[in-house]
Design a protein around this motif. Structure first.
Motif, PDB file in Angstrom:
ATOM      1  N   ALA A 188      62.133  32.977  49.588  1.00  0.00           N
ATOM      2  CA  ALA A 188      62.284  34.310  50.169  1.00  0.00           C
ATOM      3  C   ALA A 188      61.890  35.341  49.126  1.00  0.00           C
ATOM      4  O   ALA A 188      62.378  35.317  47.997  1.00  0.00           O
ATOM      5  N   GLY A 189      60.985  36.232  49.515  1.00  0.00           N
ATOM      6  CA  GLY A 189      60.509  37.260  48.599  1.00  0.00           C
ATOM      7  C   GLY A 189      59.027  37.138  48.351  1.00  0.00           C
ATOM      8  O   GLY A 189      58.290  36.530  49.139  1.00  0.00           O
ATOM      9  N   GLU A 190      58.576  37.707  47.234  1.00  0.00           N
ATOM     10  CA  GLU A 190      57.148  37.725  46.927  1.00  0.00           C
ATOM     11  C   GLU A 190      56.793  36.662  45.896  1.00  0.00           C
ATOM     12  O   GLU A 190      57.373  36.630  44.806  1.00  0.00           O
ATOM     13  N   ALA A 191      55.866  35.796  46.256  1.00  0.00           N
ATOM     14  CA  ALA A 191      55.303  34.855  45.305  1.00  0.00           C
ATOM     15  C   ALA A 191      54.195  35.549  44.507  1.00  0.00           C
ATOM     16  O   ALA A 191      53.583  36.522  44.977  1.00  0.00           O
ATOM     17  N   ILE A 192      53.950  35.051  43.313  1.00  0.00           N
ATOM     18  CA  ILE A 192      52.896  35.603  42.455  1.00  0.00           C
ATOM     19  C   ILE A 192      52.017  34.451  41.975  1.00  0.00           C
ATOM     20  O   ILE A 192      52.527  33.413  41.535  1.00  0.00           O
ATOM     21  N   VAL A 193      50.713  34.626  42.076  1.00  0.00           N
ATOM     22  CA  VAL A 193      49.773  33.651  41.525  1.00  0.00           C
ATOM     23  C   VAL A 193      49.185  34.248  40.254  1.00  0.00           C
ATOM     24  O   VAL A 193      48.556  35.313  40.277  1.00  0.00           O
ATOM     25  N   GLU A 194      49.437  33.573  39.145  1.00  0.00           N
ATOM     26  CA  GLU A 194      48.987  34.024  37.831  1.00  0.00           C
ATOM     27  C   GLU A 194      47.756  33.204  37.456  1.00  0.00           C
ATOM     28  O   GLU A 194      47.863  32.004  37.203  1.00  0.00           O
ATOM     29  N   VAL A 195      46.608  33.853  37.440  1.00  0.00           N
ATOM     30  CA  VAL A 195      45.336  33.140  37.313  1.00  0.00           C
ATOM     31  C   VAL A 195      44.593  33.566  36.051  1.00  0.00           C
ATOM     32  O   VAL A 195      44.372  34.759  35.816  1.00  0.00           O
ATOM     33  N   GLN A 208      37.581  43.966  30.287  1.00  0.00           N
ATOM     34  CA  GLN A 208      36.696  42.849  29.971  1.00  0.00           C
ATOM     35  C   GLN A 208      36.876  41.741  31.014  1.00  0.00           C
ATOM     36  O   GLN A 208      37.470  40.692  30.729  1.00  0.00           O
ATOM     37  N   PRO A 209      36.380  41.969  32.237  1.00  0.00           N
ATOM     38  CA  PRO A 209      36.609  40.979  33.290  1.00  0.00           C
ATOM     39  C   PRO A 209      35.988  39.621  33.019  1.00  0.00           C
ATOM     40  O   PRO A 209      36.415  38.617  33.554  1.00  0.00           O
ATOM     41  N   SER A 210      34.960  39.584  32.145  1.00  0.00           N
ATOM     42  CA  SER A 210      34.321  38.298  31.859  1.00  0.00           C
ATOM     43  C   SER A 210      34.898  37.634  30.613  1.00  0.00           C
ATOM     44  O   SER A 210      34.402  36.611  30.165  1.00  0.00           O
ATOM     45  N   ASN A 211      35.954  38.221  30.046  1.00  0.00           N
ATOM     46  CA  ASN A 211      36.583  37.644  28.858  1.00  0.00           C
ATOM     47  C   ASN A 211      38.087  37.589  29.092  1.00  0.00           C
ATOM     48  O   ASN A 211      38.792  38.576  28.872  1.00  0.00           O
ATOM     49  N   PRO A 212      38.609  36.463  29.555  1.00  0.00           N
ATOM     50  CA  PRO A 212      40.021  36.390  29.957  1.00  0.00           C
ATOM     51  C   PRO A 212      40.982  36.387  28.776  1.00  0.00           C
ATOM     52  O   PRO A 212      41.325  35.339  28.226  1.00  0.00           O
ATOM     53  N   THR A 213      41.395  37.573  28.359  1.00  0.00           N
ATOM     54  CA  THR A 213      42.395  37.677  27.303  1.00  0.00           C
ATOM     55  C   THR A 213      43.802  37.716  27.873  1.00  0.00           C
ATOM     56  O   THR A 213      44.774  37.668  27.126  1.00  0.00           O
ATOM     57  N   SER A 214      43.898  37.832  29.189  1.00  0.00           N
ATOM     58  CA  SER A 214      45.196  37.819  29.868  1.00  0.00           C
ATOM     59  C   SER A 214      44.965  37.364  31.312  1.00  0.00           C
ATOM     60  O   SER A 214      43.851  37.484  31.836  1.00  0.00           O
ATOM     61  N   PRO A 215      46.003  36.851  31.964  1.00  0.00           N
ATOM     62  CA  PRO A 215      45.820  36.375  33.340  1.00  0.00           C
ATOM     63  C   PRO A 215      45.804  37.516  34.352  1.00  0.00           C
ATOM     64  O   PRO A 215      46.333  38.600  34.096  1.00  0.00           O
ATOM     65  N   LYS A 216      45.187  37.264  35.499  1.00  0.00           N
ATOM     66  CA  LYS A 216      45.273  38.176  36.642  1.00  0.00           C
ATOM     67  C   LYS A 216      46.516  37.814  37.445  1.00  0.00           C
ATOM     68  O   LYS A 216      46.883  36.643  37.534  1.00  0.00           O
ATOM     69  N   HIS A 217      47.148  38.822  38.031  1.00  0.00           N
ATOM     70  CA  HIS A 217      48.352  38.593  38.819  1.00  0.00           C
ATOM     71  C   HIS A 217      48.080  38.984  40.273  1.00  0.00           C
ATOM     72  O   HIS A 217      47.856  40.153  40.575  1.00  0.00           O
ATOM     73  N   ILE A 218      48.086  37.977  41.134  1.00  0.00           N
ATOM     74  CA  ILE A 218      47.883  38.203  42.564  1.00  0.00           C
ATOM     75  C   ILE A 218      49.252  38.155  43.235  1.00  0.00           C
ATOM     76  O   ILE A 218      49.881  37.095  43.313  1.00  0.00           O
ATOM     77  N   LYS A 219      49.704  39.301  43.704  1.00  0.00           N
ATOM     78  CA  LYS A 219      51.014  39.384  44.350  1.00  0.00           C
ATOM     79  C   LYS A 219      50.844  39.068  45.834  1.00  0.00           C
ATOM     80  O   LYS A 219      50.126  39.765  46.546  1.00  0.00           O
ATOM     81  N   LEU A 220      51.508  38.017  46.281  1.00  0.00           N
ATOM     82  CA  LEU A 220      51.397  37.630  47.682  1.00  0.00           C
ATOM     83  C   LEU A 220      52.384  38.439  48.524  1.00  0.00           C
ATOM     84  O   LEU A 220      53.434  38.867  48.053  1.00  0.00           O
ATOM     85  N   GLN A 221      52.012  38.635  49.792  1.00  0.00           N
ATOM     86  CA  GLN A 221      52.908  39.339  50.708  1.00  0.00           C
ATOM     87  C   GLN A 221      54.226  38.576  50.822  1.00  0.00           C
ATOM     88  O   GLN A 221      54.265  37.345  50.818  1.00  0.00           O
ATOM     89  N   ALA A 222      55.324  39.320  50.915  1.00  0.00           N
ATOM     90  CA  ALA A 222      56.645  38.700  50.998  1.00  0.00           C
ATOM     91  C   ALA A 222      56.740  37.782  52.217  1.00  0.00           C
ATOM     92  O   ALA A 222      56.097  38.006  53.241  1.00  0.00           O
ATOM     93  N   THR A 223      57.569  36.747  52.090  1.00  0.00           N
ATOM     94  CA  THR A 223      57.802  35.826  53.198  1.00  0.00           C
ATOM     95  C   THR A 223      59.198  35.236  53.066  1.00  0.00           C
ATOM     96  O   THR A 223      59.881  35.434  52.051  1.00  0.00           O
TER      97      THR A 223
END
Length: 545
Positions: free
Chosen positions: A416-423, A464-479
């Motif tokens: 329950a709540g928002e999942a996050i995908v850390e890529v 620097q989108p082509s140099n991953p110095t940190s992950p991207k965080h995709i916040k999924l809609q709550a469920t």
């Protein structure tokens, strides 16, 4: 009635078949007052029969109301004037409440911002609190399909009111077959030619959160408003982010009661079917009865017992039942790490999700090749049309979709709540997109989406989108869901979800001017293991056998 600047606004008024004084329920909407939002609510006759004077009003420049319609521009002043007029109708007891969803939900927030004394409570459903992040854009990406469909719908009605037959016919035709493949997909010719004054053009030009959005958003004007509110949302509604952001903000600083109801619904209708999935008889909307209890308490001073009940009611997918909470769940997040042999786009058994970080195959890389000639299609979720839950195994089989799947669960899992995908990712262009879909995989191989999220990765969000110095965080809609023993969870990653979101051309050109010819093939690398451990952070409420 007439507004403070002399514009006539028209309304239908429904009255109880009884003698006495009654509270007033006001709905302000742009779609023709005869409809009265009956696509999701009971007819005003039913509300009047419960002992309310019901006012359904055409906003400025819509239906038969006078004036020029300009999206949300005059709703604060007009809302205040309408409340002050409604409370003085014959038979009024001096108290006004408002209800309605979508645009009709927005008009409640704007009216509340003016703090008219007679307005005692509102019931906003499926709204945008910050119009940039909650409505027009998600993760920096333009919500193409919903915005375009809505813009064409409003423009078609404008053409009808003006009596412009050619514009009406062209726009009506476009509404039935969205023009998604024009030279400039985000700005089709039909809107440029027949709706040059549409808000849609401004929304494209303001592709970043700026002063334009601040002036337009209800969030700007509600900071000192303290009203009891009944918030209503849907797990597959495109504007659930707005509903939750408003609710959380009000709970955090208001003294008045805030209640939250979220069903397994799309934007409309609110019923048992959402996409291909039947969520059962309990999924039928309880909103009308709940609103009457709410209004009875705050407009008639009747003790309906709501203060003795939990404030949050969520529909749980999987059990197809309602669960109550004292507050919106703030669960712990359990990490499921990506593990891959580098063939997650080719074989379903290559990409795995595991709770053990030591299970990684270190320094693994999966590759997505996004081809604008055949972008990954959107299917259901909250951003696509139609929305809802659909069987998507045929999409997960595409070679431009990466899949990471858990082993079949050996115990029940409740989330329950928002999942996050850390890529951890990088691309060969200055701009690219990432879409993440969380699905449930059944023993027979069928795959049904639970929730999803989307982000645009570019120089402004990541220098620097082509140099991953940190992950991207995709916040999924709550469920809210119960995953039974034997089923599995899956994350599907892609670089497009078209036409739900405008396709990224991979160029430095602004979306408003980029054309199909500018679109590039984009290669995206997704890392797992080692120092670049991509993972799913799942909001787990409880685990049981």
């Amino acid at each position: 009635m007439h507004t403070r600047d002399g514009v006539r606004l028209d309304a239908d008024v429904y009255r109880p078949d009884a003698i006495g004084e009654f509270p007033v329920l006001l709905m302000r909407q742009p779609y023709g007052r005869e409809i009265a939002s009956t696509v999701v609510y009971a007819h005003p006759i039913w509300y009047a029969a419960q002992g309310y004077i019901v006012v359904i009003q055409d906003v400025r420049g819509r239906g038969t109301s006078e004036g020029e319609f300009k999206l949300f521009a005059r709703e604060i002043e007009d809302g205040e004037d309408s409340v002050n007029w409604a409370v003085n109708l014959p038979g009024s007891n001096g108290k006004v409440g408002m209800y309605g969803f979508s645009y009709q939900g927005m008009t409640q927030l704007y009216a509340a911002a003016a703090k008219p004394a007679a307005l005692k409570t509102i019931c906003p459903a499926m709204i945008g609190y910050d119009l940039y992040t909650d409505w027009a854009y998600e993760g920096g990406a333009f919500c193409l399909q919903t915005n375009l469909a809505w813009a064409i719908q409003l423009a078609t009605e404008t053409a009808r009111i003006k009596g412009d037959t050619q514009a009406y016919q062209e726009l009506f035709t476009a509404a039935r077959n969205l023009p998604l493949y024009d030279h400039n997909p985000a700005r089709p010719e039909v809107l440029k030619n027949f709706a040059p004054d549409s808000f849609y053009h401004d929304w494209l030009e303001h592709s970043n959160s700026d002063e334009y959005w601040e002036k337009l958003s209800p969030k700007t004007y509600l900071q000192d408003v303290d009203l009891p509110m009944f918030h209503i949302g849907g797990w597959f509604d495109a504007y659930l982010r707005g509903t939750l952001n408003l609710y959380r903000d009000m709970v955090g600083r208001n003294s008045q009661r805030q209640e939250l109801l979220i069903g397994p619904w799309t934007h409309l209708p609110w019923g048992r079917q959402a996409g291909e999935v039947d969520f059962g008889v309990k999924a039928a909307s309880p909103v009308d009865q709940m609103q009457i209890r709410w209004f009875d308490r705050f407009l008639k001073d009747i003790n309906t017992g709501i203060f003795e009940e939990p404030t949050v009611c969520l529909f749980q997918i999987g059990t197809n039942s309602w669960r109550t909470f004292s507050e919106f769940p703030n669960p712990i997040h359990i990490s499921y790490y990506f593990s891959s042999r580098g063939l997650a786009s080719i074989r379903e058994d290559s990409g795995q999700l595991t709770t053990n970080p030591d299970d990684h195959i270190l320094n693994s890389v999966d590759v997505i090749v996004h081809d604008p000639w055949r972008p990954v299609p959107s299917l259901g979720g909250h951003a696509g049309l139609p929305a809802g839950s659909f069987e998507r195994s045929h999409i997960d089989c595409r070679n431009d979709v990466l899949t990471y799947t858990t082993a079949p669960l050996d115990s029940v899992l409740r989330i329950a709540g928002e999942a996050i995908v850390e890529v951890w990712s990088e691309a060969d262009t200055t701009s690219y997109d990432l879409c993440a879909v969380l699905s449930q995989v059944y023993p027979d191989g069928k795959v049904y989406n639970l929730t999803q999220g989307y982000i645009r990765c570019d120089r402004e969000s990541n220098p620097q989108p082509s140099n991953p110095t940190s992950p991207k965080h995709i916040k999924l809609q709550a469920t809210c869901a119960k995953i039974i023993k034997g089923n599995a969870l899956r994350i599907s990653l892609s670089a497009a979800c078209f036409p739900a979101y405008a396709m990224n051309t991979g160029s430095d050109l602004p979306m408003s001017s980029a054309t199909l010819q500018d679109a590039k093939i984009i290669t995206v690398k997704i890392y797992s293991g080692g120092e670049k451990a991509s993972k799913l952070k799942l909001p787990v409420v409880s685990v049981s056998s």
